[in-house]
Scaffold this active site. Structure first.
Site, PDB file in Angstrom:
ATOM      1  N   GLY A  10       1.027  -5.279   7.863  1.00  8.65           N
ATOM      2  CA  GLY A  10       1.969  -4.682   8.816  1.00  8.65           C
ATOM      3  C   GLY A  10       1.268  -4.267  10.093  1.00  8.65           C
ATOM      4  N   ILE A  12       0.532  -1.106  11.483  1.00  7.00           N
ATOM      5  CA  ILE A  12      -0.567  -0.139  11.387  1.00  7.00           C
ATOM      6  C   ILE A  12      -1.622  -0.640  10.397  1.00  7.00           C
ATOM      7  CG2 ILE A  12      -1.205   2.229  10.727  1.00  7.00           C
ATOM      8  CD1 ILE A  12       1.425   3.202  11.843  1.00  7.00           C
ATOM      9  N   ASP A  31       0.569  -6.801   0.526  1.00  5.86           N
ATOM     10  CA  ASP A  31       1.767  -6.816   1.371  1.00  5.86           C
ATOM     11  C   ASP A  31       2.743  -7.839   0.797  1.00  5.86           C
ATOM     12  OD1 ASP A  31       2.031  -5.907   4.690  1.00  5.86           O
ATOM     13  OD2 ASP A  31       3.614  -7.067   3.731  1.00  5.86           O
ATOM     14  N   ASN A  32       4.043  -7.512   0.836  1.00  2.68           N
ATOM     15  CA  ASN A  32       5.031  -8.490   0.351  1.00  2.68           C
ATOM     16  C   ASN A  32       5.545  -9.365   1.497  1.00  2.68           C
ATOM     17  OD1 ASN A  32       6.733  -6.820   1.754  1.00  2.68           O
ATOM     18  ND2 ASN A  32       8.042  -6.284   0.019  1.00  2.68           N
ATOM     19  N   LEU A  76       0.719   2.567   3.142  1.00  2.14           N
ATOM     20  CA  LEU A  76       1.503   2.371   4.368  1.00  2.14           C
ATOM     21  C   LEU A  76       2.772   1.568   4.106  1.00  2.14           C
ATOM     22  CD1 LEU A  76      -1.446   1.288   6.719  1.00  2.14           C
ATOM     23  CD2 LEU A  76      -0.234   3.468   6.820  1.00  2.14           C
ATOM     24  N   ALA A 117       1.333   7.681   4.133  1.00  6.12           N
ATOM     25  CA  ALA A 117       1.914   7.598   5.477  1.00  6.12           C
ATOM     26  C   ALA A 117       3.327   8.146   5.477  1.00  6.12           C
ATOM     27  CB  ALA A 117       1.922   6.152   5.952  1.00  6.12           C
ATOM     28  N   TYR A 149      15.822   7.752   4.886  1.00  4.30           N
ATOM     29  CA  TYR A 149      14.407   7.461   5.128  1.00  4.30           C
ATOM     30  C   TYR A 149      13.596   8.758   5.104  1.00  4.30           C
ATOM     31  CZ  TYR A 149      10.274   5.725   7.627  1.00  4.30           C
ATOM     32  OH  TYR A 149       8.989   5.401   7.998  1.00  4.30           O
TER      33      TYR A 149
END
Ligand code: UDP
Length: 349
Positions: A10, A12, A31-32, A76, A117, A149
Site C-alpha cells: 500500500g 504507507i 498484502d492482498n 497497516l 496504524a 471506520y
C-alpha cells in the site's frame, strides 16, 4: 531487525518498506492487493530485497507464521478511504476488526513489538484547534457508515492497549492525520491525488461542500520518520497512542485546489460538488482536523519538516508520468465523476 508489514504494497507500507530495506532490515510484506499495488514494491521484489506474500490478514494461520520470527510487526492493512468505507461498509468494518484481532494476537504470541496504524478519524467530529491524544471523541450515529471506520479502528487501538496492560506486550498506536505523497491513490477519496490527477488531465477539480473545511496534510516521508522512530524507541513508548501529522500545513480544500491548479499550470477550474451528490444523504463532514504532535516530539524528538508545496509537488511528479492511466486511477471502474455542480464563488475561496 526482522520486520513484518501488513498492507506492505500500500501507500504507507511501500514507503516504510523502502526505508527499512535502505537501512538493512529484513523485511516481509503481506498484502492482498485489493487497494495496494504490486507496482509500489516491484522495485523491491525483483532484486529480492523483500519477501512478498500475497495474502490476507484474515488468514490466521498465515499471519501467525509470518509473525513468528519477527521482531516487529507493523499492521497497516486496512480498508481505508472515506469513499470505500461508505461504499463497502460491512467489508470495511469486518476487515478492520478481524484483521486487528488476528494480527495483534499473533504478534503478541510471537513476542514481537506491534505498531498498530490508527487514524485521526477516531476523534470523530471534534473540530478543536488541535487534537491531542487525550482529546474526547465525538462520533455520530452508528447508522452513518463513515463512523464504522472510526469504530473499527478504536477497537484495534483498545486491543493494543489491552495486550499491553494484561500481558506486557510492546504495542504502540499511531494515529495518522491526512498523510499524503507519491503512490497514494485517489480512487477512494484522498483529496490531493484526486485533485492533482484532475488538474493534470485538465478536468475540473471536484471540491466537496463549500470548500471551507480545512485539513493538515503531512508528507509520507515525515510519517515514515515517525514510524521508524517509534519502532526503534524504548519500552516507555508502549501502550500509548501518538498523533502523526503536520499542523503547520493547514489549508482549506478550496485553497488547496487553487494551489494545485497554480502549481501544475492546469487549465482546469474548480467545481463545487454538494456532499449528497457524492456520498448520498446523511454524510457528515468535518470542518477542521488538526493534530497536536507534541507527544511524539517529547517522546522521540520527531517534528515534521515537509511543507504543503513539497507534498503537492511530489504527488504531481509521481502522477505526471502516468497521465494516460489517470482516469482509471482516479475513478476506478466507476463512470467518471461529472456530478452536476456549481462554480466556486469568491466567497468560498
Ligand atoms: N474532498 C474534496 N474533493 C475530492 C475528495 C475529497 O473536496 O475529490 C474533500 C473531502 O470532502 C474532505 C477533504 O477533501 O473535506 C479531505 O478528504 P480526504 O478523503 O482526503 O480525507 P478525510 O476526509 O479523511 O480528511
Amino acid at each position: 531487525m526482522r520486520v513484518f508489514v501488513t498492507g506492505g504494497a500500500g501507500f504507507i507500507g511501500s514507503h516504510l518498506a523502502d526505508r527499512l530495506v535502505a537501512r538493512g532490515d529484513d523485511v516481509v510484506l503481506l498484502d492482498n492487493l485489493q487497494t495496494g499495488r504490486r507496482e509500489n514494491i516491484a522495485h523491491l521484489i525483483e532484486p529480492g530485497a523483500v519477501e512478498f506474500v500475497e495474502g490476507s490478514v484474515l488468514d490466521r494461520g498465515l499471519v501467525r507464521e509470518l509473525c513468528s520470527g519477527a521482531d516487529v510487526v507493523v499492521h497497516l492493512a486496512s480498508a481505508v478511504g472515506v469513499r470505500l468505507v461508505i461504499e463497502r461498509p460491512l467489508e470495511s468494518l469486518l476487515g478492520n476488526v478481524r484483521g486487528a484481532d488476528i494480527v495483534s494476537e499473533a504478534a503478541t504470541e510471537a513476542g514481537a513489538r506491534l505498531l498498530f496504524a490508527s487514524t485521526s478519524e477516531i476523534y470523530g467530529k471534534v473540530s478543536d484547534d488541535c487534537l491531542n491524544e487525550h482529546s474526547d471523541r465525538i462520533v455520530g450515529s452508528p447508522q452513518t457508515a463513515r463512523w464504522g471506520y472510526a469504530t473499527a479502528k478504536v477497537f484495534g487501538e483498545m486491543l493494543a492497549y489491552g495486550y499491553h496492560r494484561s500481558g506486557g506486550a510492546e504495542t504502540i498506536v499511531v494515529r495518522f492525520f491526512n498523510t499524503v505523497g507519491p503512490r497514494q491513490t485517489g480512487t477512494y477519496g484522498m483529496v490531493i491525488p484526486r485533485l492533482v490527477g484532475q488538474a493534470l488531465i485538465d478536468e475540473n477539480l471536484t471540491v466537496y461542500g463549500d470548500g471551507r473545511q480545512t485539513r493538515c496534510f503531512g508528507h509520507v516521508a515525515d510519517a515514515i520518520d515517525a514510524v521508524t522512530g517509534l519502532l526503534d524507541g524504548g519500552p516507555e513508548l508502549c501502550g500509548r497512542p501518538f498523533n502523526v501529522g503536520n499542523r503547520n500545513n493547514e489549508i482549506s480544500i478550496a485553497d488547496l485546489a487553487q494551489r494545485i491548479i497554480d502549481r501544475t499550470g492546469s487549465r482546469s477550474k474548480i467545481r463545487l460538488v454538494p456532499y449528497d451528490e457524492v456520498f448520498g444523504d446523511g454524510f457528515e463532514e468535518l470542518g477542521k482536523r488538526k493534530p497536536d504532535t507534541s507527544a511524539l516530539r517529547n517522546a522521540i524528538g520527531w517534528e515534521p519538516t515537509r511543507d504543503i508545496d513539497t507534498v503537492i509537488d511530489d504527488v504531481v511528479r509521481h502522477l505526471a508520468v502516468m497521465r494516460d492511466s489517470l482516469p482509471s486511477r482516479l475513478y476506478g471502474s466507476r463512470t467518471r465523476d461529472r456530478e452536476p455542480s456549481r462554480e466556486l464563488t469568491d466567497e468560498a475561496s
